[in-house]
Design an enzyme around this catalytic site. Sequence first.
Site, short mmCIF file in Angstrom:
data_model
loop_
_atom_site.label_atom_id
_atom_site.label_comp_id
_atom_site.label_asym_id
_atom_site.label_seq_id
_atom_site.Cartn_x
_atom_site.Cartn_y
_atom_site.Cartn_z
N TYR A 98 -12.22 -1.84 -4.03
CA TYR A 98 -12.77 -2.14 -2.70
C TYR A 98 -14.30 -2.10 -2.68
CZ TYR A 98 -8.29 -2.13 -0.15
OH TYR A 98 -7.04 -2.45 0.35
N ARG A 113 2.31 -6.77 9.38
CA ARG A 113 1.51 -5.67 9.96
C ARG A 113 1.92 -5.38 11.40
NH1 ARG A 113 -4.05 -7.75 7.14
NH2 ARG A 113 -4.04 -6.38 5.32
N GLU A 130 -9.71 -9.81 -7.87
CA GLU A 130 -8.64 -8.83 -7.63
C GLU A 130 -7.48 -8.98 -8.62
OE1 GLU A 130 -7.67 -9.10 -3.45
OE2 GLU A 130 -9.61 -8.32 -2.85
N LYS A 189 0.83 -1.21 0.00
CA LYS A 189 0.00 0.00 0.00
C LYS A 189 0.87 1.27 0.00
CE LYS A 189 -3.85 -2.27 2.36
NZ LYS A 189 -4.91 -2.12 3.38
N PHE A 248 -15.58 3.19 6.74
CA PHE A 248 -14.20 3.58 6.41
C PHE A 248 -13.94 3.63 4.90
CE2 PHE A 248 -14.24 -1.01 7.46
CZ PHE A 248 -13.75 -1.56 6.27
N ARG A 294 -1.76 -14.49 4.14
CA ARG A 294 -2.48 -13.82 5.23
C ARG A 294 -1.77 -14.04 6.57
NH1 ARG A 294 -7.17 -11.50 3.79
NH2 ARG A 294 -8.22 -11.71 5.79
N HIS A 346 -2.01 -5.58 1.50
CA HIS A 346 -3.33 -6.18 1.31
C HIS A 346 -3.13 -7.57 0.72
CE1 HIS A 346 -7.45 -6.86 -0.10
NE2 HIS A 346 -6.88 -7.30 -1.20
P1 CMP Z 1 -7.36 -4.59 3.59
O1 CMP Z 1 -6.87 -5.97 3.88
O2 CMP Z 1 -6.77 -3.89 2.41
O3 CMP Z 1 -8.96 -4.62 3.43
C1 CMP Z 1 -9.78 -3.51 3.69
C2 CMP Z 1 -9.04 -2.37 4.30
O4 CMP Z 1 -9.81 -1.40 4.95
C3 CMP Z 1 -8.14 -2.92 5.41
O5 CMP Z 1 -7.08 -3.69 4.88
C4 CMP Z 1 -7.73 -1.63 6.10
O6 CMP Z 1 -6.67 -0.98 5.43
C5 CMP Z 1 -8.98 -0.75 5.91
N1 CMP Z 1 -9.73 -0.52 7.16
C6 CMP Z 1 -9.86 0.67 7.75
N2 CMP Z 1 -10.62 0.57 8.84
C7 CMP Z 1 -10.99 -0.71 8.96
C8 CMP Z 1 -11.80 -1.43 9.90
N3 CMP Z 1 -12.37 -0.84 10.94
N4 CMP Z 1 -11.96 -2.75 9.71
C9 CMP Z 1 -11.38 -3.37 8.62
N5 CMP Z 1 -10.61 -2.71 7.70
C10 CMP Z 1 -10.43 -1.40 7.88
#
Ligand code: CMP
Length: 137
Positions: free
Chosen positions: A49, A102, A126, A9, A57, A85, A115
């Site tokens: 997304y 992370r 994706e 990202k 969010f 993951r 991601h």
């Molecule tokens: P990602 O795995 O890219 O999938 C969705 C993204 O939303 C997540 O990682 C985060 O970067 C973002 N995000 C922001 N707030 C939240 C939240 N409360 N719960 C889950 N994802 C969130």
Amino acid sequence: MERTLSIIKPDGVGRCLIGEVIKRLESSNIKIIAMKMLKMTKKQAQGFYTVHKERPFFDSLTDFMSSGPVVVMVLEAENVISKYRDLMGATNYKEAEKGTIRRNFATDIEKNVVHGSDSQESASFEINYFFNSFEIV
Ligand code: CMP
């Protein structure tokens, strides 16, 4: 063999973590079979997304994901969706296992460096979102 989509990202690219993420992939025997750097528009981030479009969010996430360059990759290995993951750790870095990408590098639930697709169905959507068949080697 299974495939998944990985994104480094804008926070990961901006903080010079591309090499760190790739090193972890390669040392876990995950093959990178496609890779490019690009900067998404807000619309492209919204399309990517779209499953989250009703979430509170969504607007902030798509602003962030279109704020700078990202590195998108197609990864291949046995059970690579769950394997990657596991390398990433939980979405919320505070809940992520020690030693995961992370947990080590994320600064925020949104700015969580990487991601990865969460199912075969989303991996297929994706991967096709970013790559055509000629770009996957
Ligand atoms: P990602 O795995 O890219 O999938 C969705 C993204 O939303 C997540 O990682 C985060 O970067 C973002 N995000 C922001 N707030 C939240 C939240 N409360 N719960 C889950 N994802 C969130």
